[in-house]
Design an enzyme around this catalytic site. Sequence first.
Site, PDB file in Angstrom:
ATOM      1  N   ARG A 173      92.733 -11.621  51.058  1.00 55.85           N
ATOM      2  CA  ARG A 173      93.647 -10.903  51.956  1.00 55.85           C
ATOM      3  C   ARG A 173      94.901 -11.734  52.237  1.00 55.85           C
ATOM      4  O   ARG A 173      95.992 -11.199  52.351  1.00 55.85           O
ATOM      5  CB  ARG A 173      92.950 -10.605  53.284  1.00 55.85           C
ATOM      6  CG  ARG A 173      91.824  -9.615  53.155  1.00 55.85           C
ATOM      7  CD  ARG A 173      91.142  -9.380  54.498  1.00 55.85           C
ATOM      8  NE  ARG A 173      89.881  -8.670  54.327  1.00 55.85           N
ATOM      9  CZ  ARG A 173      89.800  -7.364  54.116  1.00 55.85           C
ATOM     10  NH1 ARG A 173      90.888  -6.626  54.089  1.00 55.85           N
ATOM     11  NH2 ARG A 173      88.626  -6.778  53.958  1.00 55.85           N
ATOM     12  N   LYS A 198      74.685  -9.201  46.823  1.00 58.37           N
ATOM     13  CA  LYS A 198      73.817  -8.576  47.814  1.00 58.37           C
ATOM     14  C   LYS A 198      74.449  -8.728  49.197  1.00 58.37           C
ATOM     15  O   LYS A 198      75.251  -9.651  49.375  1.00 58.37           O
ATOM     16  CB  LYS A 198      72.431  -9.205  47.770  1.00 58.37           C
ATOM     17  CG  LYS A 198      72.382 -10.603  48.382  1.00 58.37           C
ATOM     18  CD  LYS A 198      71.011 -10.974  48.851  1.00 58.37           C
ATOM     19  CE  LYS A 198      71.129 -12.145  49.793  1.00 58.37           C
ATOM     20  NZ  LYS A 198      69.944 -12.555  50.444  1.00 58.37           N
ATOM     21  N   HIS A 219      70.554 -13.921  42.853  1.00 57.82           N
ATOM     22  CA  HIS A 219      70.556 -15.244  42.233  1.00 57.82           C
ATOM     23  C   HIS A 219      69.152 -15.763  41.942  1.00 57.82           C
ATOM     24  O   HIS A 219      68.973 -16.642  41.113  1.00 57.82           O
ATOM     25  CB  HIS A 219      71.351 -16.251  43.074  1.00 57.82           C
ATOM     26  CG  HIS A 219      70.671 -16.666  44.334  1.00 57.82           C
ATOM     27  ND1 HIS A 219      70.842 -16.000  45.511  1.00 57.82           N
ATOM     28  CD2 HIS A 219      69.818 -17.667  44.591  1.00 57.82           C
ATOM     29  CE1 HIS A 219      70.114 -16.585  46.446  1.00 57.82           C
ATOM     30  NE2 HIS A 219      69.481 -17.608  45.915  1.00 57.82           N
ATOM     31  N   LYS A 246      67.116 -18.129  38.218  1.00 59.72           N
ATOM     32  CA  LYS A 246      66.349 -19.385  38.246  1.00 59.72           C
ATOM     33  C   LYS A 246      65.452 -19.467  37.009  1.00 59.72           C
ATOM     34  O   LYS A 246      64.866 -18.480  36.585  1.00 59.72           O
ATOM     35  CB  LYS A 246      65.515 -19.462  39.521  1.00 59.72           C
ATOM     36  CG  LYS A 246      66.369 -19.620  40.772  1.00 59.72           C
ATOM     37  CD  LYS A 246      65.516 -19.685  42.010  1.00 59.72           C
ATOM     38  CE  LYS A 246      66.383 -19.813  43.247  1.00 59.72           C
ATOM     39  NZ  LYS A 246      67.177 -21.033  43.298  1.00 59.72           N
ATOM     40  N   GLU A 284      61.910 -21.122  54.162  1.00 68.16           N
ATOM     41  CA  GLU A 284      63.136 -21.910  54.383  1.00 68.16           C
ATOM     42  C   GLU A 284      62.928 -22.785  55.607  1.00 68.16           C
ATOM     43  O   GLU A 284      62.250 -22.380  56.551  1.00 68.16           O
ATOM     44  CB  GLU A 284      64.322 -20.985  54.630  1.00 68.16           C
ATOM     45  CG  GLU A 284      64.666 -20.055  53.490  1.00 68.16           C
ATOM     46  CD  GLU A 284      65.829 -19.148  53.865  1.00 68.16           C
ATOM     47  OE1 GLU A 284      66.952 -19.429  53.442  1.00 68.16           O
ATOM     48  OE2 GLU A 284      65.610 -18.183  54.612  1.00 68.16           O
ATOM     49  N   ASP A 336      67.117  -9.199  54.208  1.00 71.99           N
ATOM     50  CA  ASP A 336      67.787 -10.355  53.612  1.00 71.99           C
ATOM     51  C   ASP A 336      66.995 -10.932  52.439  1.00 71.99           C
ATOM     52  O   ASP A 336      67.585 -11.400  51.459  1.00 71.99           O
ATOM     53  CB  ASP A 336      67.987 -11.440  54.676  1.00 71.99           C
ATOM     54  CG  ASP A 336      68.832 -12.598  54.170  1.00 71.99           C
ATOM     55  OD1 ASP A 336      69.887 -12.335  53.559  1.00 71.99           O
ATOM     56  OD2 ASP A 336      68.433 -13.754  54.368  1.00 71.99           O
ATOM     57  N   HIS A 360      65.166 -10.331  46.695  1.00 73.57           N
ATOM     58  CA  HIS A 360      64.527 -11.445  45.982  1.00 73.57           C
ATOM     59  C   HIS A 360      63.027 -11.232  45.775  1.00 73.57           C
ATOM     60  O   HIS A 360      62.509 -11.386  44.667  1.00 73.57           O
ATOM     61  CB  HIS A 360      64.698 -12.746  46.774  1.00 73.57           C
ATOM     62  CG  HIS A 360      66.115 -13.095  47.101  1.00 73.57           C
ATOM     63  ND1 HIS A 360      67.158 -12.873  46.229  1.00 73.57           N
ATOM     64  CD2 HIS A 360      66.660 -13.659  48.200  1.00 73.57           C
ATOM     65  CE1 HIS A 360      68.276 -13.295  46.797  1.00 73.57           C
ATOM     66  NE2 HIS A 360      68.008 -13.763  47.990  1.00 73.57           N
ATOM     67  N   LYS A 397      62.359 -18.172  58.154  1.00 73.95           N
ATOM     68  CA  LYS A 397      63.227 -19.311  58.423  1.00 73.95           C
ATOM     69  C   LYS A 397      62.514 -20.272  59.371  1.00 73.95           C
ATOM     70  O   LYS A 397      61.595 -19.890  60.072  1.00 73.95           O
ATOM     71  CB  LYS A 397      64.530 -18.848  59.067  1.00 73.95           C
ATOM     72  CG  LYS A 397      65.421 -18.061  58.108  1.00 73.95           C
ATOM     73  CD  LYS A 397      66.753 -17.754  58.731  1.00 73.95           C
ATOM     74  CE  LYS A 397      67.671 -17.055  57.748  1.00 73.95           C
ATOM     75  NZ  LYS A 397      68.008 -17.873  56.577  1.00 73.95           N
TER      76      LYS A 397
END
Lengths: 517, 308
Positions: A69, A173, A203, A207, A241, A260, A265, A367
Amino acid sequence: MSSVVYDSVRMPANPLQDGLRLEPTPGPTTLVIFGATGDLTRRKLLPAVYRLFRSQRLPARFSIIGAAREDRGDDWFRTQLRGSLSEFAGVKEEDDVARSLTERMYFVGGDFADGAVYRRLAGRLQEIDSAGGVLFYLAIPPSAYATVIEQLGASGLAASPSPAAWRRVIVEKPFGTDLDSARELNKLVHKHFAEDQVFRIDHYLGKETVQNLMVFRFANGMFEPIWNRRYIDHIQITAAETVGVERRAAYYEGAGALRDMVQNHLMQLLSLVAMEPPIAFTAESVRDRKLDALLSVQPLQDDSAPDGPQVVRAQYGAGWVTGEEVPAYRSEPDVNPASTTETFVALKFHIDSWRWAGVPFYIRTGKRLPKRTTEIAIQFRRPPLQIFKRVTAASVAPNLLIINVQPDEGISVRFEAKLPGTRMQLAPVMMSFRYGTSFGGSVPEAYETLLLDAMIGDPTLFARHDFVEASWALITPVHERWRQAAPEQIPVYESGEWGPAEAHALMTRDGRRWRTL
Amino acid sequence: MSDANAGRLLEHGTEVPFSEIEAALGRDGVQEGKRASSLALTATVVVVGPPERLSDAAEALTQLTDIAIRAILISYGDRATPVVRVWEHAVALEGLTPHYLNNAVAALRLSSLPTLVWWRGGPPELLDGLADLADRLVLDAEKPVPVWARVSALAERAATSDLRWTRLTRWRALMAHFWDIPEVRAAAPGFNRLRIEGSDLYAARLYAAWLASTLKWTPAALEVHEKPGGAAIECVELGDGEQGLKLRTASSSTCIETAARVHGHAGEVSRIVSLGDQGLCALIGEELRIRSRDLAFERAVAAVGGLE
């Protein structure tokens, strides 16, 4: 990745590519990154492009145009590369390769809703390389997808003028926020791009271990015969995570762990484990079988189901992770103090197929868990007869096949062995294969693999529109039930623990337990 | 092999009788109470050559810390019963009479692992027997012509390559990238001059032979210039005097500058890319990642004679 389609974009065939040891390179290409000032570009995309460029994986005629932008100019974008390489690629001093790459970097700025931006972009493309392919990368917030896609279509930039001058788009995503929005987005994308021009990136699929899963299953004769309900007791997929919400609160508050991580995934991992063998290693065949697997997954029942809830959600409280005290989710910056966004989710899926009937797939992600790890654990049934029970008190542990996705990519098998000695004593042992110790050379970053695949035109490792929709079709009803229930509080687990008690109950009700990782 | 100890394999390995090699390897895997590292071995690498050419090969294999291999080093001599040393997953046989080379390799190779023979010189006729025991032969003789003459026959029995060819991988890829540019493809039929400069004339001729055999083309003018002390290849120029392609090592020697000068829109293309690691360790590492027959190499070797 594979090279199933790249020849179709390199016309006529290049005789000097025959027998080359380096993997195939795309024809002349310009990469256009929308969101050139963003985090993804700086952390992932520019380092990946540099590594590809350095290792001769990109064509002789290759350029990058950054779009954002703010109109910051070519020099700013080139400086951005230097900073990115220093911070995220370990290139502290600009080398000859980086210098050479900066000479091919350009910048176009302006409001993405303004057609003039796209006219300037078209002009730049014409100056740089009118005959090569163009890959548009949407590294922008999902709210801006529609604007950019519409404008690319309206400006004529989405249409491929010739096979060599292809036009493709990579969409990051999240691809939608529920089934309806995913359908809407697919409809919009298909208005301007054919499906073979669209690369929905996940992603995880870049892997090595995830790709190796197909090799493991379909290039070895010894595993596939036992890859079914007769020999497998259950499957656990974990994506843990240690980090909290960090700087993503604005996005994460509206997403949560289910959207998420699970919708994209983990459903990809589930489909790779559950899929039937494709008839060939081609993009369509692989993606057809993955879709079949997903369509066989039964809808998740609500919490009143007779055999208990199939979904558990929770949120991290304050605790201790990786050596330091951390705050509760609700105390994180930019998080609503009364938030009920889930940071942990555990699910039990059933797949209705001859192969998997009766074999539950347990999935958990969260998480602020004790360690960062992603793995698929396949637990086999115990031997039908416990012939050693009279000589050993301990029960025989079931065989386990573990596919480590990250961080230590590899495959391990657990089996029973006799402890040396005069008595018959059994003990489980692990046999491990690790990419890091068995094969030389550095493992490419997922973004390197996926960027190159998109330039070559190989969509095998990208999500197809129907897979995305099938995945949302499983997840959306859960969200809808959560939205209607609207509790003031959801279960809380202490940061640094493996989720709430309810997640453990999900397994113990079935006489099983989560692996302690 | 781990870098800390196997680098001095030739000097410090444990001396054992030949018949006890496997048992000694097992013992050496557990030293000073430490458990052997958990490795999934991927290949047996047999290095064969005169003694003076084995130490740098041994050093290269010790640097292969990220590829799990079982190394066997055999130096020629006149002993029917050579000195045998073992260290972790490595065995060294010193002074073996060449007559028993095949017997030694047959005894030491494992059926469960692919065997790569790294040939660093010796009587070329020994290669015939080795080809039956190896899955892959990697030639690396100082004077390659006598062994290149055998490549077509050897390749029928074991995939065959040459480290000179491995050094050309990136030079070949860069030339191939030019051929993806339509303007270069249009100008290419007029290219009749090829000039190559470097320290290794054999490698230079192999490169020229690759171009000739792949493009089915014979240069009207071929110049190969020796530049002692530098890289095997330092500069390649292909063109017709007016238009052309140029590849040359950059000043840092770790990169290659490439430039195309041809007519047409965007006919000027230049860039700098990495030359990649050209050390022995990296080269043999590249060979370890290849399992299939290399027809491009076989065609290039066959074409070398036609350029003389």
